[in-house]
Write an enzyme that holds these catalytic residues in place. Structure first.
Site, PDB file in Angstrom:
ATOM      1  N   LYS A   6      -2.672  -0.554   7.578  1.00  0.00           N
ATOM      2  CA  LYS A   6      -1.271  -0.750   7.237  1.00  0.00           C
ATOM      3  C   LYS A   6      -1.053  -2.198   6.865  1.00  0.00           C
ATOM      4  CE  LYS A   6       2.652   1.279   6.605  1.00  0.00           C
ATOM      5  NZ  LYS A   6       2.764   2.327   5.578  1.00  0.00           N
ATOM      6  N   SER A 207       3.640   7.385   2.876  1.00  0.00           N
ATOM      7  CA  SER A 207       4.380   6.920   4.045  1.00  0.00           C
ATOM      8  C   SER A 207       5.605   7.820   4.271  1.00  0.00           C
ATOM      9  CB  SER A 207       4.760   5.446   3.890  1.00  0.00           C
ATOM     10  OG  SER A 207       4.733   4.780   5.136  1.00  0.00           O
TER      11      SER A 207
END
Length: 438
Positions: A6, A207
């Site tokens: 991430k 996401s």
């Protein structure tokens, strides 16, 4: 943040890419290049794409420095001609018209759509579009407002509406966790009424864009679709570095460890940092559980392919994040199959709210205008604009992150969903960012 890959917040905390981010980017870009090469080989079998990519300068030198002839020799183009020759070819293909510019028949895309697309379709397959950043509350088209889209879904599936299946077209890098969950819950209501849901992923569905895809009975993606990025991050600006450089201090008293936190002048305390990190990790755990339930995996299995990593559509299919390859046509066919609709019943309706008279008038006026954009006509002119465009996109991302919700499920590794422009506000913002990030 949560997730080895991430890397969305790395521009705020590093001056380079982490090894994990570099690995993910390289794997994704190689997959995208391979998809591009296969598409070119399929469309132009005689094109010598690989040699051209390997030594473009050599190919141009062999053509005497003429780039157009080098492209033609490599099979990338068919003909070399000037603008009048191009327009003559258009007239040959589509018909000539003496009083039209260039002498060929033409119609603006917006006018064509207004003439050919049914304005109020009543088919049994409803289509919902989730495009752009997913934000809290209501939003106009171009940004996916959680309340706006959820209401469209809820209105579309209410009793006696005639909707027997839903197609969700997703082209979003994500955004607000709460807004994504609001949309997901509305889609679960549809599933609860035995209305099948089929997701059709566009360029990006990552996401939060993947979060809203989880209620689907079936997920389609293109091989080049960017998806995954199952991870969560939180961003809070602080000014302690700026104040130190200016020789300004900030102090005070607190009666509890978290009183006055997060302190943006002195920086969040260790207790505040731990609290925020706990919230981000809890949200990541929820994300894992949602995906695990939807894809018939355990949270541990999802965690292995999550960690904020971004996947191309082909890899996503192999690891079980999507079910098949295809676009809207395949999604319509699957929705009809799941709803047991005949071939003559495969009509769709878009569930967007009705257009106001004002919007209709503006749209009508827009179709009458020349929509040619003032952009450079040569390759080098376009290249010269790229640095400014990259800077504008970066600043637009920073502004949207800092003004958005504190905790986001968002893919900053994905391409921008809209072209950003650099304006006068950004010049002062650059100076502010310089102070923040120094």
């Amino acid at each position: 943040r949560v997730g080895t890959y991430k890397s969305a917040v790395e521009p705020f905390i590093r001056n380079d890419m982490s090894p994990e981010a570099r690995q993910n980017y390289m794997a994704l870009d190689q997959a995208e290049l391979e998809s591009w090469r296969q598409a070119i080989h399929q469309a132009r079998p005689k094109a010598n794409v690989d040699a051209f990519l390997k030594d473009m300068n050599g190919a141009i030198a062999a053509a005497g420095g003429d780039m157009a002839k080098a492209a033609q020799a490599s099979g990338l183009i068919d003909r070399i001609g000037d603008r009048p020759e191009f327009e003559a070819r258009l007239a040959q293909l589509g018909g000539s018209k003496d009083n039209a510019p260039g002498g060929y028949k033409r119609i603006r895309l917006a006018s064509y759509i207004a003439d050919k697309v049914e304005r109020k379709p009543t088919g049994p397959i409803g289509v919902i579009t989730i495009a752009g950043m997913i934000v809290d509350g209501k939003a106009a088209p171009g940004t996916a407002g959680g309340d706006t889209i959820a209401k469209e879904i809820e209105d579309g599936i209410r009793n006696n509406s005639g909707v027997k299946a839903l197609i969700v077209r997703v082209d979003s890098p994500g955004g607000s966790v709460l807004a994504s969950e609001r949309i997901r819950q509305a889609l679960l209501q549809a599933r609860g009424k035995n209305i099948p849901v089929v997701v059709s992923m566009g360029n990006v569905a990552a996401s939060g864009g993947y979060w809203v895809s989880t209620p689907a009975n079936f997920i389609y993606a293109e091989p080049s679709t960017i998806t995954g990025s199952i991870g969560v991050f939180g961003v809070l600006p602080s000014f302690q570095g700026t104040l130190q450089k200016l020789g300004i201090g900030a102090d005070g008293v607190k009666t509890t460890p978290l009183a006055g936190e997060p302190d943006l002048l002195r920086g969040p305390s260790p207790e505040a940092n731990r609290l925020i990190q706990t919230g981000v990790e809890a949200m990541y755990g929820r994300f894992l559980n949602i995906v695990a339930a939807a894809r018939h995996k355990t949270p541990a299995q999802v965690d292995q392919i999550a960690q904020g990593r971004v996947w191309d559509g082909g890899a996503a299919h192999q690891i079980g994040l999507v079910d098949g390859f295809g676009g809207m046509e395949e999604a319509i066919a699957k929705a009809a199959e799941l709803a047991h609709l005949g071939k003559d019943e495969r009509r769709i309706r878009y569930l967007e709210p009705p257009t106001s008279f004002r919007d209709q008038l503006l749209s009508s006026l827009a179709t009458q205008k020349d929509d040619d954009s003032a952009v450079p006509g040569d390759a080098f002119g376009a290249l010269a604009r790229q640095p400014q465009q990259q800077l504008a996109e970066a600043i637009a991302e920073v502004r949207s992150v800092l003004t958005g919700p504190s905790i986001q499920a968002r893919c900053l590794e994905c391409p921008p969903v809209a072209r950003a422009r650099l304006d006068k506000r950004d010049l002062s913002l650059l100076e502010l960012l310089k102070a923040w990030l120094s």
